[in-house]
Write an enzyme that holds these catalytic residues in place. Structure first.
Site, PDB file in Angstrom:
ATOM      1  N   ASP A 115      42.753  36.895  45.368  1.00  0.00           N
ATOM      2  CA  ASP A 115      44.197  36.950  45.646  1.00  0.00           C
ATOM      3  C   ASP A 115      44.826  38.017  44.738  1.00  0.00           C
ATOM      4  O   ASP A 115      45.580  37.718  43.833  1.00  0.00           O
ATOM      5  CB  ASP A 115      44.766  35.548  45.381  1.00  0.00           C
ATOM      6  CG  ASP A 115      46.241  35.416  45.645  1.00  0.00           C
ATOM      7  OD1 ASP A 115      46.859  36.380  46.129  1.00  0.00           O
ATOM      8  OD2 ASP A 115      46.771  34.322  45.357  1.00  0.00           O
ATOM      9  N   ARG A 116      44.502  39.290  45.009  1.00  0.00           N
ATOM     10  CA  ARG A 116      44.884  40.382  44.100  1.00  0.00           C
ATOM     11  C   ARG A 116      46.311  40.872  44.340  1.00  0.00           C
ATOM     12  O   ARG A 116      46.905  41.492  43.478  1.00  0.00           O
ATOM     13  CB  ARG A 116      43.873  41.529  44.255  1.00  0.00           C
ATOM     14  CG  ARG A 116      44.183  42.800  43.502  1.00  0.00           C
ATOM     15  CD  ARG A 116      44.210  42.598  41.999  1.00  0.00           C
ATOM     16  NE  ARG A 116      44.479  43.841  41.305  1.00  0.00           N
ATOM     17  CZ  ARG A 116      45.675  44.438  41.206  1.00  0.00           C
ATOM     18  NH1 ARG A 116      46.733  43.887  41.784  1.00  0.00           N
ATOM     19  NH2 ARG A 116      45.814  45.569  40.561  1.00  0.00           N
ATOM     20  N   LYS A 117      46.824  40.615  45.523  1.00  0.00           N
ATOM     21  CA  LYS A 117      48.191  41.068  45.861  1.00  0.00           C
ATOM     22  C   LYS A 117      48.418  42.517  45.442  1.00  0.00           C
ATOM     23  O   LYS A 117      49.299  42.837  44.644  1.00  0.00           O
ATOM     24  CB  LYS A 117      49.259  40.170  45.247  1.00  0.00           C
ATOM     25  CG  LYS A 117      49.255  38.753  45.805  1.00  0.00           C
ATOM     26  CD  LYS A 117      50.468  37.967  45.346  1.00  0.00           C
ATOM     27  CE  LYS A 117      50.469  36.549  45.867  1.00  0.00           C
ATOM     28  NZ  LYS A 117      49.445  35.683  45.266  1.00  0.00           N
ATOM     29  N   PHE A 118      47.620  43.416  46.016  1.00  0.00           N
ATOM     30  CA  PHE A 118      47.796  44.846  45.758  1.00  0.00           C
ATOM     31  C   PHE A 118      49.214  45.249  46.162  1.00  0.00           C
ATOM     32  O   PHE A 118      49.773  44.718  47.135  1.00  0.00           O
ATOM     33  CB  PHE A 118      46.774  45.649  46.562  1.00  0.00           C
ATOM     34  CG  PHE A 118      45.360  45.462  46.087  1.00  0.00           C
ATOM     35  CD1 PHE A 118      44.897  46.139  44.967  1.00  0.00           C
ATOM     36  CD2 PHE A 118      44.489  44.605  46.746  1.00  0.00           C
ATOM     37  CE1 PHE A 118      43.592  45.976  44.520  1.00  0.00           C
ATOM     38  CE2 PHE A 118      43.182  44.435  46.304  1.00  0.00           C
ATOM     39  CZ  PHE A 118      42.739  45.125  45.187  1.00  0.00           C
TER      40      PHE A 118
ATOM     41  N   ASN B  46      46.244  55.646  47.140  1.00  0.00           N
ATOM     42  CA  ASN B  46      45.232  56.181  46.218  1.00  0.00           C
ATOM     43  C   ASN B  46      44.965  55.218  45.066  1.00  0.00           C
ATOM     44  O   ASN B  46      43.821  54.965  44.699  1.00  0.00           O
ATOM     45  CB  ASN B  46      45.687  57.545  45.688  1.00  0.00           C
ATOM     46  CG  ASN B  46      44.632  58.169  44.808  1.00  0.00           C
ATOM     47  OD1 ASN B  46      43.524  58.447  45.263  1.00  0.00           O
ATOM     48  ND2 ASN B  46      44.943  58.360  43.538  1.00  0.00           N
ATOM     49  N   THR B  47      46.031  54.660  44.513  1.00  0.00           N
ATOM     50  CA  THR B  47      45.870  53.749  43.368  1.00  0.00           C
ATOM     51  C   THR B  47      45.159  52.465  43.777  1.00  0.00           C
ATOM     52  O   THR B  47      44.236  52.016  43.088  1.00  0.00           O
ATOM     53  CB  THR B  47      47.257  53.432  42.751  1.00  0.00           C
ATOM     54  OG1 THR B  47      47.860  54.658  42.369  1.00  0.00           O
ATOM     55  CG2 THR B  47      47.137  52.508  41.556  1.00  0.00           C
TER      56      THR B  47
ATOM     57  N   TYR C  74      56.486  23.171  48.022  1.00  0.00           N
ATOM     58  CA  TYR C  74      55.339  22.573  48.707  1.00  0.00           C
ATOM     59  C   TYR C  74      55.705  21.907  50.020  1.00  0.00           C
ATOM     60  O   TYR C  74      56.765  21.292  50.148  1.00  0.00           O
ATOM     61  CB  TYR C  74      54.681  21.520  47.809  1.00  0.00           C
ATOM     62  CG  TYR C  74      53.971  22.098  46.608  1.00  0.00           C
ATOM     63  CD1 TYR C  74      52.925  23.000  46.757  1.00  0.00           C
ATOM     64  CD2 TYR C  74      54.343  21.714  45.312  1.00  0.00           C
ATOM     65  CE1 TYR C  74      52.271  23.525  45.648  1.00  0.00           C
ATOM     66  CE2 TYR C  74      53.691  22.227  44.198  1.00  0.00           C
ATOM     67  CZ  TYR C  74      52.658  23.138  44.379  1.00  0.00           C
ATOM     68  OH  TYR C  74      52.011  23.646  43.283  1.00  0.00           O
TER      69      TYR C  74
HETATM   70  O1  6AU Z   1      48.898  25.206  44.996  1.00  0.00           O
HETATM   71  P1  6AU Z   1      49.411  25.959  43.803  1.00  0.00           P
HETATM   72  O2  6AU Z   1      50.915  26.029  43.742  1.00  0.00           O
HETATM   73  O3  6AU Z   1      48.808  25.485  42.509  1.00  0.00           O
HETATM   74  O4  6AU Z   1      48.843  27.467  43.929  1.00  0.00           O
HETATM   75  C1  6AU Z   1      49.182  28.305  44.996  1.00  0.00           C
HETATM   76  C2  6AU Z   1      48.366  29.560  44.959  1.00  0.00           C
HETATM   77  C3  6AU Z   1      48.566  30.436  43.740  1.00  0.00           C
HETATM   78  C4  6AU Z   1      49.497  31.531  44.196  1.00  0.00           C
HETATM   79  O5  6AU Z   1      49.233  32.765  43.539  1.00  0.00           O
HETATM   80  C5  6AU Z   1      49.202  31.642  45.685  1.00  0.00           C
HETATM   81  O6  6AU Z   1      48.711  30.372  46.094  1.00  0.00           O
HETATM   82  N1  6AU Z   1      50.362  32.000  46.539  1.00  0.00           N
HETATM   83  C6  6AU Z   1      50.309  33.110  47.434  1.00  0.00           C
HETATM   84  C7  6AU Z   1      49.082  33.765  47.866  1.00  0.00           C
HETATM   85  C8  6AU Z   1      47.899  33.030  48.155  1.00  0.00           C
HETATM   86  O7  6AU Z   1      49.089  34.946  48.164  1.00  0.00           O
HETATM   87  C9  6AU Z   1      51.478  33.542  48.059  1.00  0.00           C
HETATM   88  C10 6AU Z   1      52.646  32.773  47.951  1.00  0.00           C
HETATM   89  O8  6AU Z   1      53.660  33.071  48.562  1.00  0.00           O
HETATM   90  N2  6AU Z   1      52.630  31.642  47.193  1.00  0.00           N
HETATM   91  C11 6AU Z   1      51.521  31.242  46.487  1.00  0.00           C
HETATM   92  O9  6AU Z   1      51.574  30.199  45.834  1.00  0.00           O
HETATM   93  O10 6AU Z   1      47.313  30.977  43.356  1.00  0.00           O
END
Ligand code: 6AU
Length: 267
Positions: free
Chosen positions: A91-94, A99-100, A213
């Site tokens: 889940d790197r979220k570039f 290029n980078t 949630y």
């Molecule tokens: O269930 P949690 O709240 O403990 O963790 C949720 C995981 C975390 C966040 O970095 C990720 O989901 N996340 C993401 C992703 C997956 O891209 C996007 C987002 O909008 N909300 C989110 O929680 O690792």
């Protein structure tokens, strides 16, 4: 309409190998659960992955939070993926220019493209980010998810931003396999994107830092999403890992996610 079809019947709608493998794994293991292993030590990370492996289709990582990350962690994770039959999603979220991101994806300490089947990117920089990542990932059979929406309160990924993200995905169907999103976007009946959805927990509405949630049923049945991403609902939020409890929660979320999906395709 993708949401009314069985996962296994959707393989043919995808040309990308990672997307095909994920759908096949979901069908074979009867799981639409992705566990997000957001722990900070290698030992805890591997203990959680070993415990939840049998119940998941996908393991999501944030390798940059693991204090003692090393190449052996990747080796062991890859072995666990083969043993328990799951895919890996860093889940790197570039979020930079093409290029980078191609340098960040291929190299550095983490060499993400060499082991992660799926990764994700923000679309703030424009379509060059997809081209930069595709240059590295496509030859390896990798897939990309775009963040069309987010789970956190007050986020800016809404309206025209989300719509333009979906348009960017449509223009790069070979590499972009779907979205991080809160609901399935509307589109032509024969269009099939994978929708992976975080912000899932039973018994809590959010955390103190803006996370929001919903339940597996709200996500999979009501909103038509494909994969539930569960972090602290499975791992707990403390430092210590209770392996039995982690396993119990993984089974519980797997069961909840799968029955919501069965209900969806039957309706
Ligand atoms: O269930 P949690 O709240 O403990 O963790 C949720 C995981 C975390 C966040 O970095 C990720 O989901 N996340 C993401 C992703 C997956 O891209 C996007 C987002 O909008 N909300 C989110 O929680 O690792």
């Amino acid at each position: 309409m993708a949401s009314s079809k069985a996962y296994g019947d959707r393989v043919a709608s995808h040309s990308n190998r990672a997307a095909q493998d994920l759908l096949r794994t979901m069908e074979r293991k009867q799981s639409n659960l992705c566990v997000s292993v957001d722990v900070t030590s290698k030992a805890a990370f591997l203990a959680v992955v070993e415990a939840v492996g049998p119940f998941v289709c996908l393991i999501k990582t944030h390798v940059d939070v693991i204090a003692d990350f090393d190449a052996d962690l990747v080796e062991q994770l890859t072995q666990l993926a083969a043993k328990h039959d799951f895919l890996i999603f860093e889940d790197r979220k570039f979020a930079d220019i093409g290029n980078t991101v191609s340098l960040q994806y291929a190299g550095g300490i983490y060499k993400i493209a060499s082991w992660s089947h799926i990764t994700n990117a923000h679309t703030v920089p424009g379509p060059g980010i997809i081209a930069g990542l595709a240059k590295v990932g496509l030859p390896l059979g990798r897939g990309l998810l775009l963040l069309a929406e987010m789970s956190s309160a007050g986020n800016l990924a809404t309206g025209a931003y989300s719509d333009q993200t979906i348009a960017m995905a449509r223009a790069h169907r070979d590499f972009v396999v779907g979205f991080i999103a809160m609901q399935r976007p509307s589109g032509p009946a024969d269009e099939d994107f994978l929708i992976l959805t975080p912000g899932v927990q039973l018994g809590s509405k959010g955390d103190a830092l803006g996370q929001q949630y919903r339940t597996p049923r709200e996500v999979v049945f009501d909103s038509g999403c494909d994969v539930i991403i569960v972090g602290r609902g499975v791992t707990g939020s403390g430092e210590s890992i209770n392996v039995e409890e982690v396993q119990h929660q993984a089974r519980r979320y797997r069961d909840e996610g799968w029955s919501a999906y069965r209900e969806r395709i039957a309706s």
